[in-house]
Each structure stands twice: as C-alpha cells, then as structure tokens.
Design an enzyme around this catalytic site. Structure first.
Site, PDB file in Angstrom:
ATOM      1  N   ASP A   5       0.832  -1.202   0.000  1.00 53.33           N
ATOM      2  CA  ASP A   5       0.000   0.000   0.000  1.00 53.33           C
ATOM      3  C   ASP A   5       0.872   1.260   0.000  1.00 53.33           C
ATOM      4  O   ASP A   5       1.853   1.338   0.745  1.00 53.33           O
ATOM      5  CB  ASP A   5      -0.847  -0.045   1.284  1.00 53.33           C
ATOM      6  N   GLU A  15      14.596 -15.387   0.216  1.00 54.05           N
ATOM      7  CA  GLU A  15      14.996 -16.492   1.100  1.00 54.05           C
ATOM      8  C   GLU A  15      13.958 -17.614   1.082  1.00 54.05           C
ATOM      9  O   GLU A  15      14.230 -18.713   1.540  1.00 54.05           O
ATOM     10  CB  GLU A  15      15.082 -15.992   2.551  1.00 54.05           C
TER      11      GLU A  15
HETATM   12  C1  GLC Z   1      -4.281   2.889  -0.612  1.00 52.51           C
HETATM   13  C2  GLC Z   1      -5.525   2.034  -0.528  1.00 52.51           C
HETATM   14  C3  GLC Z   1      -6.657   2.884  -0.092  1.00 52.51           C
HETATM   15  C4  GLC Z   1      -6.328   3.465   1.266  1.00 52.51           C
HETATM   16  C5  GLC Z   1      -5.020   4.220   1.232  1.00 52.51           C
HETATM   17  C6  GLC Z   1      -4.500   4.497   2.606  1.00 52.51           C
HETATM   18  O1  GLC Z   1      -4.344   3.813  -1.630  1.00 52.51           O
HETATM   19  O2  GLC Z   1      -5.757   1.388  -1.733  1.00 52.51           O
HETATM   20  O3  GLC Z   1      -7.854   2.174  -0.036  1.00 52.51           O
HETATM   21  O4  GLC Z   1      -7.348   4.335   1.670  1.00 52.51           O
HETATM   22  O5  GLC Z   1      -4.006   3.483   0.595  1.00 52.51           O
HETATM   23  O6  GLC Z   1      -4.026   3.322   3.193  1.00 52.51           O
END
Ligand code: GLC
Length: 572
Positions: free
Chosen positions: A224, A282
């Site tokens: 993310d 790993e």
């Molecule tokens: C990413 C996710 C989204 C979330 C954001 C903060 O873009 O896809 O859904 O709100 O990160 O974590």
C-alpha cells in the site's frame, strides 16, 4: 499478411517462456473482504465467507487472489488503518480462518497475495499509543513523524501539506497535562499516522511482519502507498495538491495518475524494497510483491520493479486512460517500453476498491473522467453503454501480455452504486472533504451471489453493510453462470483462452495504425478493440474466438461494432 511476415517495427513486446514465474503473467483477482461474502451473518464479509466462495474463483479461472486488509483495525479507513499486523480483526475472523483460507486456495491451485500497509499504522496501534504517552524527542515518538508546530505557540501545522482525504495532513496532540502538544503527520486520515521510515526499528519490524505472513504460506504482498514511505528531508512546504484519484493536468498524457511533491516517490523508498526483496528471496515458491504506487511517468514507475526490487507495480496509467483509443494505445506502448527496459512484467488494471468501477466510469459522457465516487445529483452513467464499453475494455485487457488484475464483481459487469444516500457513506474522504468528494463506497458494495436471495446471497441473514442497487439482482453470479453471452461467461472463456493460448506470456504486434482501433496480435490470437464510431471489418473467413458483444456484418464477413472487442484466430 501472416503474423511472421510483419515488419519488426510493429513488434512492441516479445513473448517469454510461459513456464516462468507465475507473477509474470498471472491474472490476480482482488477480494475486498468486507464485501465479498459474509459467513457470520452480520452483513460484513469475512474470511470464512471468502473461503467458502473460493470455488467461484477457481471456476472463473484466475491464478491468484489478492485480499485487501483483514488485520486488526478500528476500520477508520476500512482496514487500511492497521492496529496489529499479526492479528485478524474479529470482524473478519481469526488467524485460523486466514490459515484455512490460504490452505483452501492452495488446494484449488490459487496463489494468495495479502495487503501490507507500511506507510502508516492505525492511531490505535500500540506504537502510536506509546508515542502519545511519551515525551517529544523520545524513541517512541521517533517511530512516527512528530514535529513542533509553527507560529509563536506552535499553533500552526509544521508545514502546509494536505491529506489525500482532504483537510490538513497534520493533527495536533494534547499533552498529558491537557496543554496542546506536538503535531503528527498523516497523509491520509488523522487515524492513520505516518511511520518514520528513517527509523531502523520501523524497518526491522516490517521485515518481521513480512516473515510472519511468508511463514504462513502467502505467495506475496500488495504494498500500500509504496511511493509514500520516505519523505523529502526537512519536510518542505509544497503548494501542489495531493490526490489519489484525480489525474493531474500534466501534458504527460501517458499517465495522469501520479502524485507529485516531497511526500511521494523519493529515491529512498527503493532501499526499503531492496531489503524486502532479499527477505522474499529467502523463501521458496516465487513469492512476489506488487507496488501500489501512483507514480508517473511510467519510466519512473518502472524503477519500483527493477530486478532487485518489487516484482510488479499496478499500471494506473492504463486505468486512467479510460475509454479512449489513442490514450490506451500510448499507455500500452509506453508500459512495455518502460517495463521491458527493466525486465519486469507489465500489469493491467481497470477497477479496484479506490475507483469508480469501469462499467460506470465508461458510461459517463466523458468516458475518461474519474470522479471520486458518483452520488445522487451527479451525472448518472448510461448503464447499457457503460457495460458494453466495460466488457470491451476487459477483453482488450485480458488479451494483452503481462499480468492482469480483476476487481471482485467486474466479472459480473457490476456498476458502482451511483445513487447511494450520503448518510450511508463511510469513506473518510467523504467526511474530510465535507461531502465535496463522494468517496469510494459506491465501488465497495457487497457482491450479488444469488438473484433471488435476501441481500442477493451475500450473507445468510440478508444483511449487507451497504445497500445493493435493485438492478444488481439480474447481475447476480447465479443468474450469469451457464448463460451464453453473460459477462461472467465472457470472463471465464477469456481466462481459459488466455491460459491455453499462453497470452499472458505472449507478444504484442500492432496490426493497425488507426488510433481508434486497437488491433494487435498476441501469439496466434488477434485482438481487435473498436474504440471508434464506425464498424470495423474483419478479413473474410476470420475465425472469431470470443467477442464482447454481438458482431455485425455476416457470418462470412463479420464486422466489429463500436465499443466491442473480438479475439480472432490469426490467419496463416
Ligand atoms: C491505498 C488504498 C486505499 C487506502 C489508502 C491508505 O491507496 O488502496 O484504499 O485508503 O491506501 O491506506
């Protein structure tokens, strides 16, 4: 002209060994756990619900499943605010449920990718609670980005950055004695404090989290906000506008999906991924990472997938191109140029949990527009046109070599809920923008499994955490299964052909210069996507393998109508 006789200039991308690592050509299905299937009956999807429906995905023919976060979380951002990275939130089940899901997926031949949220934690994470309780300058505070405020009494935020969800990116804390204290940075909601990735303890912790899930057998991670973890030293002011959804107005027409500014795409992030890569290497079994990085241009994004970093990055430039022939053609070409230069597979994506579904976007009067949600009073998409274009776009995507992402429900042709009442909305972006942005709830509505069941079969009690549009009944999975011409059967046929024809590891040669017709050969399959207004003739005697909608012309001399894609057998 036979394919082999084509001029080399038409060759955009070379075929590769289909026996190579799975992530180079996999079709990866995104499960959004709260909206996929609910076993407990509380109206929120859960892990046992996913496990019970994995057969659907095996039958559909995808290679892997990516699950959005199911970790312990107060759900301030639907689980992207993680309070414990090693626990399953009770809303979704238990660790044993996660283990059972992974085991069942593997039994069915499906790989499992889990979400990793390293840019920020929840404010309810023990680290953040400890930071609040500790003094300025303490090691506890150093795991996050705490700063004194500006102004005479520290009453102004440390810099002028805005949150992606609206409002300022800083929140002021209150000291134990009740006086106003330092500020902390949150690129997203105030309940999502950013971690300080300069701190070695943060780095060590995340390597342990990777191992925790690798040891449980996951095949990879979707990372993310992979472009956000390192901030420019000194946190300088910046007058730009951060946003995840809207494009920039840049002349860089190839993308328009990027974030700029001192909080994104700093060179320092790559060191983190190099370290993670050595951890993944790993382990046996080709474990992989995919970057969620809204970075442009594509050549810049390709730096995340250099041989010693991540394996894939989402291609948001493809999603951002909408239904626009010249733009799609440019993105396809630029994607291969950028990724081939570093030896990485190109990926494709049309929909996800952050974006209006492509069946809705493409039904707007401007089919390249990407609003952050659609609601009552907004332009409503033309459902029929949107679905026709969406099916054509999906067949175009699945005909391309590389790895493709399918968001749950797009195999049913689902549109967004575009008339959701505002009082039901839950996305923090809706609240932080004072309702100016509708937010992402419309693409997160619980899936319709059975047209006649309460809650369309999402939950045994009929409960759904967001209401489903009435017209979804006819799109339910059970109504489409076995129905010739249904979107579900189109996806299933496309995925079967993609596999048998080895298209994921295939090549790409343009066969047409027309900017509104994307006609290309991938191995022995010719894909013709008509993004223009006029019908496109196919050579006489063409063998049609699959079409996104009814064809025109005659059986002997078929034509491809507007907003339609066909796969045909290349003529020798
Ligand atoms: C990413 C996710 C989204 C979330 C954001 C903060 O873009 O896809 O859904 O709100 O990160 O974590």
């Amino acid at each position: 002209m036979t394919i082999d006789a084509l001029p080399d200039a038409a060759l955009v991308h070379r075929a590769e060994d289909p026996a190579g690592p799975w992530w180079r050509h996999a079709v990866i299905y995104q499960v959004y756990p709260r909206s996929f299937a609910d076993a407990s009956g509380d109206g929120v999807g859960d892990l046992p619900g996913v496990t019970a429906r994995l057969d659907h995905l095996a039958e559909l023919g995808v290679d892997a499943v990516w699950l959005s976060p199911f970790y312990r979380s107060p759900q301030a951002d639907a689980g992207y605010d993680v309070a414990d990275y090693r626990e399953v939130d009770p809303l979704f089940g238990t660790l044993a449920d996660a283990d059972a899901l992974i085991a069942r997926a593997h039994e069915l031949g499906l790989r499992v990718v889990v979400d990793l949220v390293p840019n920020h934690t929840s404010d309810e994470h023990v680290w953040f609670q400890a930071a609040l309780a500790a003094a300025p300058g303490s090691p506890e505070r150093d795991r996050y980005v705490f700063r004194d405020g500006r102004g005479e009494h520290g009453e102004l935020p440390p810099n002028n950055w805005g949150s992606i969800f609206g409002g300022p990116a800083w929140t002021r804390t209150t000291d134990p004695d009740g006086t106003p204290g330092q500020w902390y940075l949150h690129l997203f909601d105030s309940k999502q404090p950013d971690l300080n990735w300069e701190n070695p303890e943060v780095r060590a912790e995340f390597e342990q989290i990777l191992r925790f899930w690798l040891d449980r057998g996951v095949d990879g991670f979707r990372v993310d906000v992979a472009h956000g973890m390192v901030k420019q030293a000194g946190l300088p002011d910046w007058d730009g506008h951060v946003t995840m959804i809207e494009g920039t107005d840049d002349a860089d027409a190839v993308s328009g999906s990027g974030n700029h500014g001192p909080m994104f795409d700093q060179d320092g992030v790559h060191e983190i991924y190099r370290a993670w890569r050595t951890v993944l290497d790993e382990y046996d079994g080709d474990r992989a990472m995919v970057a969620e990085a809204w970075v442009e241009p594509l050549s810049r994004l390709a730096r995340y997938v250099r041989p010693d970093e991540m394996h894939q990055a989402f291609n948001f430039a493809f999603l951002a191109a909408g239904w626009d022939g010249p733009a799609l053609r440019r993105v396809v070409e630029a994607s291969f140029v950028a990724n081939d230069a570093v030896g990485a597979p190109t990926t494709w994506v049309l929909s996800n949990h952050d974006t209006v579904r492509h069946a809705s976007r493409m039904g707007l009067s401007d089919p390249t527009h990407r609003p952050n949600g659609i609601g009552q009073g907004d332009e409503q998409p033309d459902a029929e046109l949107g679905l026709r274009r969406a099916r054509a776009a999906s067949l175009l995507m699945l005909g391309l070599p590389g790895s493709a992402y399918v968001y749950q429900g797009e195999e049913l042709g689902l549109p967004d809920h575009t008339a959701l009442e505002d009082h039901l909305r839950q996305d923090p972006a809706f609240f932080r923008t004072g309702g100016v942005e509708r937010g992402r709830d419309g693409c997160r509505v619980p899936l319709p499994w059975e047209g006649d069941a309460p809650g369309l079969g999402f939950s045994p009690t009929g409960a759904t955490w967001l209401p489903q549009p009435a017209e979804w009944a006819e799109l339910a999975a059970d109504r489409q299964r076995g129905q010739a011409g249904s979107t579900y059967e189109m996806y299933r046929a496309a995925l079967a052909l993609r596999r048998s024809e080895q298209l994921g590891a295939g090549d790409l040669r343009w066969l047409d210069e027309d900017p509104h017709v994307l006609r290309f050969a991938n191995r022995d399959v010719v894909v013709v996507a008509n993004l223009g207004e006029d019908e496109v003739a196919l050579p006489e005697g063409t063998e049609v393998l699959l079409a996104s909608g009814p064809l025109g012309g005659t059986a002997q001399a078929p034509t491809v109508p507007a907003a339609t894609t066909v796969w045909t057998r290349a003529q020798a």
